[in-house]
Each structure stands twice: as C-alpha cells, then as structure tokens.
Design a protein around this motif. Structure first.
Motif, PDB file in Angstrom:
ATOM      1  N   UNK A 250       0.834  -1.201   0.000  1.00  0.00           N
ATOM      2  CA  UNK A 250       0.000   0.000   0.000  1.00  0.00           C
ATOM      3  C   UNK A 250       0.872   1.255   0.000  1.00  0.00           C
ATOM      4  N   UNK A 251       1.934   1.220   0.818  1.00  0.00           N
ATOM      5  CA  UNK A 251       2.829   2.380   0.889  1.00  0.00           C
ATOM      6  C   UNK A 251       3.544   2.592  -0.440  1.00  0.00           C
ATOM      7  N   UNK A 252       4.008   1.515  -1.042  1.00  0.00           N
ATOM      8  CA  UNK A 252       4.723   1.603  -2.325  1.00  0.00           C
ATOM      9  C   UNK A 252       3.819   2.079  -3.460  1.00  0.00           C
ATOM     10  N   UNK A 253       2.525   1.793  -3.354  1.00  0.00           N
ATOM     11  CA  UNK A 253       1.578   2.161  -4.414  1.00  0.00           C
ATOM     12  C   UNK A 253       1.062   3.587  -4.273  1.00  0.00           C
ATOM     13  N   UNK A 254       1.344   4.223  -3.153  1.00  0.00           N
ATOM     14  CA  UNK A 254       0.817   5.574  -2.915  1.00  0.00           C
ATOM     15  C   UNK A 254       1.835   6.646  -3.278  1.00  0.00           C
ATOM     16  N   UNK A 255       1.335   7.864  -3.412  1.00  0.00           N
ATOM     17  CA  UNK A 255       2.218   8.995  -3.707  1.00  0.00           C
ATOM     18  C   UNK A 255       1.536  10.279  -3.249  1.00  0.00           C
ATOM     19  N   UNK A 256       2.319  11.356  -3.224  1.00  0.00           N
ATOM     20  CA  UNK A 256       1.772  12.647  -2.830  1.00  0.00           C
ATOM     21  C   UNK A 256       1.316  12.677  -1.375  1.00  0.00           C
ATOM     22  N   UNK A 257       0.216  13.371  -1.133  1.00  0.00           N
ATOM     23  CA  UNK A 257      -0.296  13.521   0.222  1.00  0.00           C
ATOM     24  C   UNK A 257      -0.707  12.181   0.828  1.00  0.00           C
ATOM     25  N   UNK A 258      -1.234  11.277  -0.023  1.00  0.00           N
ATOM     26  CA  UNK A 258      -1.632   9.958   0.462  1.00  0.00           C
ATOM     27  C   UNK A 258      -0.419   9.184   0.994  1.00  0.00           C
TER      28      UNK A 258
ATOM     29  N   UNK B  88       0.179   7.928   4.896  1.00  0.00           N
ATOM     30  CA  UNK B  88       0.430   6.504   5.119  1.00  0.00           C
ATOM     31  C   UNK B  88       1.810   6.273   5.726  1.00  0.00           C
ATOM     32  N   UNK B  89       2.787   6.992   5.217  1.00  0.00           N
ATOM     33  CA  UNK B  89       4.153   6.855   5.718  1.00  0.00           C
ATOM     34  C   UNK B  89       4.217   7.191   7.209  1.00  0.00           C
ATOM     35  N   UNK B  90       3.630   8.327   7.584  1.00  0.00           N
ATOM     36  CA  UNK B  90       3.700   8.738   8.992  1.00  0.00           C
ATOM     37  C   UNK B  90       2.876   7.828   9.895  1.00  0.00           C
ATOM     38  N   UNK B  91       1.710   7.415   9.422  1.00  0.00           N
ATOM     39  CA  UNK B  91       0.895   6.483  10.209  1.00  0.00           C
ATOM     40  C   UNK B  91       1.672   5.193  10.487  1.00  0.00           C
TER      41      UNK B  91
END
Length: 211
Positions: free
Chosen positions: A146-154, A158-161
């Motif tokens: 999920x983290x690898x598939x996301x970008x930008x604000x998302x 996700x990264x910080x969570x």
C-alpha cells in the motif's frame, strides 16, 4: 698486591650472590607460587577476557537480532520517500531516519558477530508469514504494498501512520533491553532509540495535526 686480591675476591662474591638471586627470582616467577608478582601479572589478561565476553546476555542478543530487521524495514520505508512524498518535512524526516538507523544496523551486526551469533540475513523478516507479525510494529506485506503504491499527500499520511506504529514497536523493544539487557553499549543504544524515536513520533503526530 694483597689489596688487589681482596678486591677480586669481593667482586667474585658479589657476582655469585647476584647469580643466586636471579635463579631464585626465576623460580619464583614460573607460576608455581601464587604470591609471585610475575605469575599474578601474567594471569590478569586471561582472567579478564571471559569477563569481557560475558558482559552481554540473552536479552542483548534478542535486542540486536530483533532490531536489525526492524531497522532495515524502517530504512526500506524511508527509501520510498524521495520519489513519492509531497511534503518536504516528510522527505527530511525519512532522510534523518535512514541516516540514524543505517549505522545502527552495522553496529548491531558487529556485536552479534563478536558474540559468535548469527546476523539476521537481509530479508529474513520480509513482512511475510508469521515472522513479520512477531516483531513489534513491523509492517505486513499488504501495508508495504500500500505504501509503495501511494504517492503525494496519500503517501505522506500513510508513511507517517506506519512509521509511528513502527517507532512505537522499536521503543517497546528498547525498553525491554533497558529492563533486561546487560551489555552497556546495547543499553546506551536502547536509551538513544527511546529518546529519538519518541521525539519523532511527536513530530509526526504534529505534522498529521493530531497534537
């Protein structure tokens, strides 16, 4: 003439006495007598070596073996930030995490090697199966995807969570080391992890608007 002969006799007597003293000293330092300074001094390094090796215990080994794959995953997560994060703050945080934890991985591996323990192989805790769930705060394969598939604000969110959860796991492991560990350097690292990662958790919560 008589004076000369007297001097010769005295010199011979002194030489004989010196030789006898050296023989006695040599016998006294062969290790048979525990009171001999030579024997006592020679035994010190041998006696102290096991004590130095014995400064660590099973809790220290568990700390090192657990923290290595834990740190590796944090670095893996941080490596995603430069190309995916939108926030400069998140990119900076990720860079700081990598710079802090990469050297610690090397230090932990060095301890294990010196203790005669096996260093966890790269990918040994690869987020799959039960092994990933056995580590406090480790991400699952699905979470990493999920983290690898996301970008930008998302990605930032996700990264910080995920990193908050990850840091909380590391802090828990470090507290266990402080409670049960014996190796001074490992306890020092554990204390530093608690301080730095607790501060980063606060920092990420602030960035997420939770404080």
């Amino acid at each position: 003439m008589n004076t000369h002969r007297s001097l010769v006799r005295r010199a011979s007597a002194v030489a004989a006495a010196t030789t006898a003293a050296l023989v006695v000293a040599a016998c006294g330092s062969n290790g048979d007598s525990p009171a001999g300074h030579g024997g006592h001094g020679s035994k010190l390094p041998t006696a102290s070596a096991p004590a130095a090796k014995g400064q660590h215990n099973t809790a220290d080994v568990a700390f090192a073996k657990g923290m290595i794959p834990h740190h590796r995953q944090a670095v893996e997560m941080a490596d995603l930030a430069p190309s995916r994060a939108k926030s400069a703050d998140v990119k900076k945080l990720a860079d700081e995490i990598k710079k802090a934890q990469d050297p610690e991985i090397k230090t932990l591996a060095g301890w294990l090697t010196s203790w005669g323990e096996r260093v966890p192989a790269d990918g040994a805790m690869d987020h799959s199966g039960h092994s990933g769930h056995g580590m406090a705060g480790m991400m699952t394969a699905e979470e990493m995807d999920k983290l690898k598939a996301s970008s930008g604000k998302a990605f930032d969110t996700a990264f910080m969570d995920m990193m908050i959860k990850h840091h909380e796991g590391a802090v828990a492991m470090a507290r266990t080391e402080l409670a049960d560990g014996a190796f001074p350097d490992a306890r020092t690292m554990a204390d530093a992890i608690i301080t730095s990662q607790t501060a980063e958790i606060t920092r990420m919560n602030n960035l997420l608007g939770r404080n």
